[in-house]
Write a protein that holds these residues in place. Structure first.
Motif, PDB file in Angstrom:
ATOM      1  N   ASP A 132       5.982   2.839   1.162  1.00 46.08           N
ATOM      2  CA  ASP A 132       7.310   2.221   1.263  1.00 46.08           C
ATOM      3  C   ASP A 132       7.955   2.095  -0.111  1.00 46.08           C
ATOM      4  O   ASP A 132       9.132   2.388  -0.290  1.00 46.08           O
ATOM      5  N   ILE A 189       7.880  -2.353  14.043  1.00 51.58           N
ATOM      6  CA  ILE A 189       9.003  -1.873  13.225  1.00 51.58           C
ATOM      7  C   ILE A 189      10.064  -1.218  14.104  1.00 51.58           C
ATOM      8  O   ILE A 189      11.274  -1.439  13.925  1.00 51.58           O
ATOM      9  N   ASP A 203       8.917   8.221   8.466  1.00 57.06           N
ATOM     10  CA  ASP A 203       8.676   6.799   8.206  1.00 57.06           C
ATOM     11  C   ASP A 203       8.215   6.063   9.454  1.00 57.06           C
ATOM     12  O   ASP A 203       7.317   5.216   9.393  1.00 57.06           O
ATOM     13  N   SER A 204       8.813   6.365  10.599  1.00 60.54           N
ATOM     14  CA  SER A 204       8.534   5.637  11.832  1.00 60.54           C
ATOM     15  C   SER A 204       7.161   5.966  12.416  1.00 60.54           C
ATOM     16  O   SER A 204       6.706   5.287  13.330  1.00 60.54           O
ATOM     17  N   ASN A 247       2.397   0.243   2.588  1.00 63.19           N
ATOM     18  CA  ASN A 247       3.380  -0.418   1.729  1.00 63.19           C
ATOM     19  C   ASN A 247       3.589   0.334   0.425  1.00 63.19           C
ATOM     20  O   ASN A 247       4.708   0.387  -0.110  1.00 63.19           O
ATOM     21  N   ARG A 277       4.025  -5.593   7.371  1.00 63.67           N
ATOM     22  CA  ARG A 277       2.977  -5.303   6.387  1.00 63.67           C
ATOM     23  C   ARG A 277       2.175  -6.572   6.047  1.00 63.67           C
ATOM     24  O   ARG A 277       0.953  -6.539   5.925  1.00 63.67           O
ATOM     25  N   ASP A 321       3.727   0.298  13.841  1.00 67.84           N
ATOM     26  CA  ASP A 321       4.898   1.139  14.128  1.00 67.84           C
ATOM     27  C   ASP A 321       5.714   0.581  15.283  1.00 67.84           C
ATOM     28  O   ASP A 321       6.949   0.646  15.283  1.00 67.84           O
ATOM     29  N   ALA A 341      10.037  -4.331   7.868  1.00 68.71           N
ATOM     30  CA  ALA A 341       8.794  -3.671   7.476  1.00 68.71           C
ATOM     31  C   ALA A 341       7.888  -4.599   6.691  1.00 68.71           C
ATOM     32  O   ALA A 341       6.677  -4.629   6.906  1.00 68.71           O
TER      33      ALA A 341
END
Length: 436
Positions: free
Chosen positions: A362, A301, A149-150, A359, A311, A298, A307
């Motif tokens: 996500d 975040i 994710d990161s 997104n 976005r 990144d 997040a």
């Protein structure tokens, strides 16, 4: 205590993620693949003026050929995402690339088969759209399953920068080939490079056994277990999902309109300008812009920003600010200013890679390919209308301003929807939600 199906799915995803060396190798390879995807896709817009002169097309007929790509493109988005979720996005990408690379290489031959040039070119563009439509949904599925994710925004924006590399390569080399050897050489060049890339991936990154198994699964039909089915009803009850779809629609449509008509705009508005300048500079600016957007996203975040805040910031740049520079294109008669405005608009649009494109991952990492396919189908359908409508407006009004006004309207509708309804919580889980 037995884990729930959703927990088991998350555990399997964590176990199958790429190591850092694998991620670097695949990122570079997919960057090149995306580059070649756009090399082949943008070959027709680069050659449209020359082909129109050879075949006697007017603006409306050229608009039909340019927009026909999206007629096919919109039909395979969901299929590509679903196949990527089930058999692996890398296999879907390789199989489709082998086909659209071959079609690109033989396009000049198709044009000589009959006097019905418009019909044959329209058919070949529809077929190209069908085959390339699976690429980004399969890519989204692959990265959502294999990348942490990161690191997801930077990886996606890096791979997405291939679209600018590809357009840049076709703009630079294609313009020279067009001038020296004719429009046919542009198709031979981009199609041949794609087939070389396919050979490399098959030879060094994918095992033949896995590819044969994937083909076997496709031939027999995809088995769908109870827990692997897409939660249609659950997904489409969420406002955040609809916000993502509408925002992706706007981003895709505005980009498709620009990439289709900008070469003709510069060629006709500034007939004495060098083609390599306006076909190269905007995409040269877009490459570092795409990489910077992923790094910035990144970084923010990792610094603790939510997040969804990041976005929305990316979308504000990718849809809002970019549309301002698109509007400016319709209100200047200076070649230098036009190149600057086009470069700024195209460069800022790459921020969408770190906004709405991530997104979607996500919201539904377990079926990101499917959801991206739905969103991009909407974008492709809008692209068909947008490109055709653009050609109609230019032909009837004799002005390019209306085209750039259209781009701005589409972009800001998507931005407003995402700012109001966008979220970054998982919606594909049956019982719990994770706030990303």
């Amino acid at each position: 205590m037995q884990p729930t199906p959703d927990e088991a799915r998350r555990d399997r995803a964590g176990d199958s993620q790429w190591s850092r060396p694998e991620c670097q190798a695949w990122t570079g390879t997919l960057l090149l693949g995306t580059c070649l995807l756009y090399c082949t896709r943008s070959s027709m817009p680069i050659c449209t003026v020359s082909m129109s002169q050879d075949f006697g097309w007017n603006k409306k007929e050229a608009g039909i050929v340019l927009s026909s790509f999206f007629w096919g493109y919109c039909l395979t988005q969901v299929v590509g995402g679903h196949l990527g979720d089930r058999i692996g996005g890398e296999k879907v990408i390789l199989l489709s690339a082998s086909a659209w690379g071959s079609i690109t290489a033989v396009t000049p031959l198709l044009a000589q088969l009959s006097s019905a040039h418009l019909a044959f070119m329209t058919f070949s563009r529809i077929l190209m759209g069908l085959l390339q439509g699976v690429y980004f949904p399969a890519l989204t599925s692959l990265l959502s399953q294999k990348v942490r994710d990161s690191e997801r925004a930077f990886t996606y924006s890096t791979v997405g920068a291939g679209s600018q590399f590809g357009t840049l390569l076709t703009g630079a080399v294609g313009s020279l080939l067009l001038e020296w050897y004719g429009w046919q050489s542009v198709f031979y060049f981009s199609g041949g490079l794609t087939l070389l890339w396919v050979w490399y991936v098959y030879r060094y990154l994918l095992s033949g056994k896995d590819l044969v198994l994937a083909l076997g699964v496709l031939a027999q039909g995809l088995p769908v277990s109870r827990h692997s089915r897409v939660p249609w009803r659950q997904l489409f009850r969420k406002p955040a999902v609809w916000a993502a779809i509408i925002s992706q629609l706007s981003a895709a449509c505005s980009f498709f309109v620009l990439i289709s008509w900008l070469p003709t705009f510069f060629k006709e508005t500034f007939p004495n300008a060098k083609g390599w300048i306006f076909n190269v500079v905007p995409w040269l600016v877009a490459i570092p812009a795409s990489l910077f957007s992923g790094f910035l996203s990144d970084h923010l975040i990792n610094q603790g920003y939510r997040a969804i805040t990041v976005r929305k910031l990316m979308q504000g740049m990718g849809l809002g600010l970019s549309s301002v520079f698109a509007l400016c294109l319709g209100h200047t008669s200076s070649f230098c200013e036009s190149v600057v405005f086009a470069s700024a608009s195209i460069g800022l649009q790459t921020f969408n890679h770190s906004g709405i494109s991530v997104n979607i991952q996500d919201l539904a990492p377990s079926c990101a390919g499917f959801l991206f396919g739905v969103a991009n189908t909407a974008g492709a359908l809008a692209g068909v209308v947008g490109v055709c409508l653009g050609g109609y407006l230019i032909e009837t009004t004799g002005s390019w301003t209306c085209l750039f006004n259209l781009v701005a309207i589409i972009s800001n509708l998507g931005l407003c929807t995402f700012l109001v309804f966008g979220q970054a919580q998982r919606v594909d889980l049956s019982s719990t939600h994770e706030d990303l």
